[in-house]
Design an enzyme around this catalytic site. Structure first.
Site, PDB file in Angstrom:
ATOM      1  N   THR A 121       5.327   6.444   0.102  1.00  0.00           N
ATOM      2  CA  THR A 121       4.311   5.561  -0.494  1.00  0.00           C
ATOM      3  C   THR A 121       2.911   6.012  -0.079  1.00  0.00           C
ATOM      4  O   THR A 121       2.744   6.625   0.986  1.00  0.00           O
ATOM      5  CB  THR A 121       4.536   4.099  -0.028  1.00  0.00           C
ATOM      6  OG1 THR A 121       3.388   3.330  -0.371  1.00  0.00           O
ATOM      7  CG2 THR A 121       4.727   3.983   1.471  1.00  0.00           C
ATOM      8  N   ASP A 122       1.923   5.639  -0.887  1.00  0.00           N
ATOM      9  CA  ASP A 122       0.521   5.917  -0.506  1.00  0.00           C
ATOM     10  C   ASP A 122       0.124   5.132   0.745  1.00  0.00           C
ATOM     11  O   ASP A 122      -0.847   5.478   1.421  1.00  0.00           O
ATOM     12  CB  ASP A 122      -0.441   5.608  -1.675  1.00  0.00           C
ATOM     13  CG  ASP A 122      -0.373   4.172  -2.191  1.00  0.00           C
ATOM     14  OD1 ASP A 122       0.491   3.394  -1.721  1.00  0.00           O
ATOM     15  OD2 ASP A 122      -1.182   3.824  -3.080  1.00  0.00           O
ATOM     16  N   GLU A 123       0.872   4.065   1.051  1.00  0.00           N
ATOM     17  CA  GLU A 123       0.476   3.195   2.169  1.00  0.00           C
ATOM     18  C   GLU A 123       0.590   3.881   3.530  1.00  0.00           C
ATOM     19  O   GLU A 123       0.038   3.394   4.517  1.00  0.00           O
ATOM     20  CB  GLU A 123       1.288   1.892   2.145  1.00  0.00           C
ATOM     21  CG  GLU A 123       1.069   1.129   0.852  1.00  0.00           C
ATOM     22  CD  GLU A 123       1.583  -0.294   0.878  1.00  0.00           C
ATOM     23  OE1 GLU A 123       1.620  -0.917   1.944  1.00  0.00           O
ATOM     24  OE2 GLU A 123       1.952  -0.789  -0.211  1.00  0.00           O
ATOM     25  N   TYR A 146       5.925  -2.301   7.219  1.00  0.00           N
ATOM     26  CA  TYR A 146       6.472  -1.547   6.071  1.00  0.00           C
ATOM     27  C   TYR A 146       5.962  -0.119   6.076  1.00  0.00           C
ATOM     28  O   TYR A 146       6.758   0.840   6.050  1.00  0.00           O
ATOM     29  CB  TYR A 146       6.086  -2.249   4.752  1.00  0.00           C
ATOM     30  CG  TYR A 146       6.279  -1.371   3.525  1.00  0.00           C
ATOM     31  CD1 TYR A 146       7.547  -0.954   3.124  1.00  0.00           C
ATOM     32  CD2 TYR A 146       5.177  -0.951   2.760  1.00  0.00           C
ATOM     33  CE1 TYR A 146       7.728  -0.141   1.999  1.00  0.00           C
ATOM     34  CE2 TYR A 146       5.355  -0.141   1.634  1.00  0.00           C
ATOM     35  CZ  TYR A 146       6.626   0.266   1.270  1.00  0.00           C
ATOM     36  OH  TYR A 146       6.796   1.073   0.161  1.00  0.00           O
ATOM     37  N   LYS A 150       7.880   3.561   6.604  1.00  0.00           N
ATOM     38  CA  LYS A 150       7.879   4.632   5.603  1.00  0.00           C
ATOM     39  C   LYS A 150       7.309   5.930   6.200  1.00  0.00           C
ATOM     40  O   LYS A 150       7.786   7.023   5.885  1.00  0.00           O
ATOM     41  CB  LYS A 150       7.074   4.220   4.365  1.00  0.00           C
ATOM     42  CG  LYS A 150       7.649   3.055   3.587  1.00  0.00           C
ATOM     43  CD  LYS A 150       9.023   3.306   2.978  1.00  0.00           C
ATOM     44  CE  LYS A 150       8.995   4.246   1.794  1.00  0.00           C
ATOM     45  NZ  LYS A 150      10.332   4.343   1.152  1.00  0.00           N
ATOM     46  N   ASN A 176       3.141   0.832  -8.226  1.00  0.00           N
ATOM     47  CA  ASN A 176       3.779   0.840  -9.542  1.00  0.00           C
ATOM     48  C   ASN A 176       3.749  -0.550 -10.175  1.00  0.00           C
ATOM     49  O   ASN A 176       3.745  -1.568  -9.478  1.00  0.00           O
ATOM     50  CB  ASN A 176       5.245   1.243  -9.403  1.00  0.00           C
ATOM     51  CG  ASN A 176       5.469   2.734  -9.437  1.00  0.00           C
ATOM     52  OD1 ASN A 176       6.255   3.229 -10.224  1.00  0.00           O
ATOM     53  ND2 ASN A 176       4.772   3.477  -8.585  1.00  0.00           N
TER      54      ASN A 176
END
Ligand code: NAD
Length: 330
Positions: A121-123, A146, A150, A176
């Site tokens: 993810t970009d996070e 989270y 990741k 998304n």
């Protein structure tokens, strides 16, 4: 080619399975069907795939799937994916996103998988101010349980590539949206509330910026990476269309003909990242991929889809209400 897709009954994973089947891939899905998983999403392809209700935290059951299916590639979507839940139940995120990924990497090494597509993810990059973009070289500074889980998943993938030569490719998509998304995420939540003329809760002042990416475009990018991506590499994928949350909410209200007075600002999420933005020029340059669906088109397609699937939406909203009622009662 035989693909093993984890989390294939989830929002993005199911779009991947539908597109992969259409392209002629032989697909096996592993999914434990948490609150976020739903076989309804796979209805149109269920006769063409093999489905295993297996938990990625369970090594021996996963091993049996590998033995039976002998997959050539693994596309790993399965995850606990909601930031708010990670603030409440961080342990589940560590167990599924880190330990579950470790099980898959280990089995992929033992079964000599040709490609392991690690969906990140970009996070993982943390937050940005008003300017700049994250490239694949940006340092990882995750801020929520989270995104930490990741980032750890990505580092495990890196280690399996470097230490064991497992052909891992990591993909970092931005936010998304589209059909079949569970209504705890912003866009379907706003649609669900607006359709019922209920107050729409928006964190803080709604100024946070996200890069909205239509789910079919995201999956097309993942398929291009599966087919042409280079092992050991990381690819950012995004639409490069940034919007403040409040702009997204107002656009949905406009499409539905609902008043802006439904918007209700609520206490901000703890540690809420202000802005994410990805530089996704690498995949465009190296693999020739580009987006097809602009934000206005994607949003109207999404609103229309939920309007035509009200029963599904209402069922999920009810489940969600029960979940939060139980949390608040504790
Ligand atoms: P989702 O929550 O809709 O789906 C996750 C799926 O994984 C569900 O079907 C669930 O049942 C399954 N799952 C969860 N724990 C499992 C376990 N222990 N064993 C087997 N299956 C399990 O998630 P999504 O939005 O489709 O996201 C898919 C992937 O993409 C995730 O890895 C997520 O981190 C990443 N991602 C999502 C977004 C987004 O905007 N949705 C953006 C960037 C990255």
């Amino acid at each position: 080619m035989k693909l093993l897709v984890t989390g294939g009954a989830g929002f993005i994973g199911s779009e991947f399975v539908r597109q992969a089947v259409k392209k002629g891939y032989d697909v096996a899905v592993v999914d434990i069907l948490t609150y976020a998983g739903d076989l309804e999403r796979l209805r149109e392809v269920i006769d063409k795939i093999t489905f295993y209700k297996v938990d990625i935290r369970n090594y021996s059951e996963l091993q049996q799937v590998f033995e039976r299916e002998k997959p050539e590639c693994v596309i790993h979507f399965a995850a606990e994916s909601h930031v708010d839940r990670s603030l409440l139940q961080p342990k589940a995120f560590i167990q599924t996103n880190i330990e579950g990924t470790l099980n898959l990497l280990e089995l992929s090494k033992n079964f000599k998988i040709k490609r392991f597509i690690n969906i990140s993810t970009d996070e993982v990059y943390g937050e940005l101010g008003d300017t700049g973009k994250f490239t694949e070289e940006s340092p990882l500074k995750p801020n929520s349980p989270y995104s930490v889980s990741k980032a750890a998943q990505d580092m495990l993938g890196r280690a399996y590539f470097r230490s064991y030569g497992l052909p891992v490719i990591t993909v970092r998509p931005s936010n998304n949206y589209g059909p079949w998304q569970y209504p705890e995420k912003l866009i379907p939540l706003v649609i669900a509330k607006a359709l019922k003329d209920e107050p729409i809760p928006i964190y803080g002042t709604g100024q946070n910026v996200r890069e909205w990416f239509y789910v079919s475009d995201c999956v097309e990018a993942i398929l291009v990476i599966l087919e042409k991506g280079k092992p050991g590499e990381v690819y950012n994928i995004s639409s490069e269309t940034e919007k403040r949350n409040i702009e997204v909410v107002k656009a949905i209200l406009k499409l539905l003909g609902k008043p802006e007075c439904l918007i209700e600002f609520v206490v901000d999420r703890p540690g809420h990242d202000y802005r994410y933005a990805l530089d996704s020029s690498k995949i465009k340059r190296a693999l020739g991929w580009s987006t097809k669906v602009d934000f206005e088109t994607g949003l109207s397609l999404t609103v229309e889809w939920y309007f035509n699937h009200m029963d599904w939406l209402e069922k999920k909203v009810e489940e969600l209400r029960d979940f939060w009622l139980k949390v608040y009662k504790k």
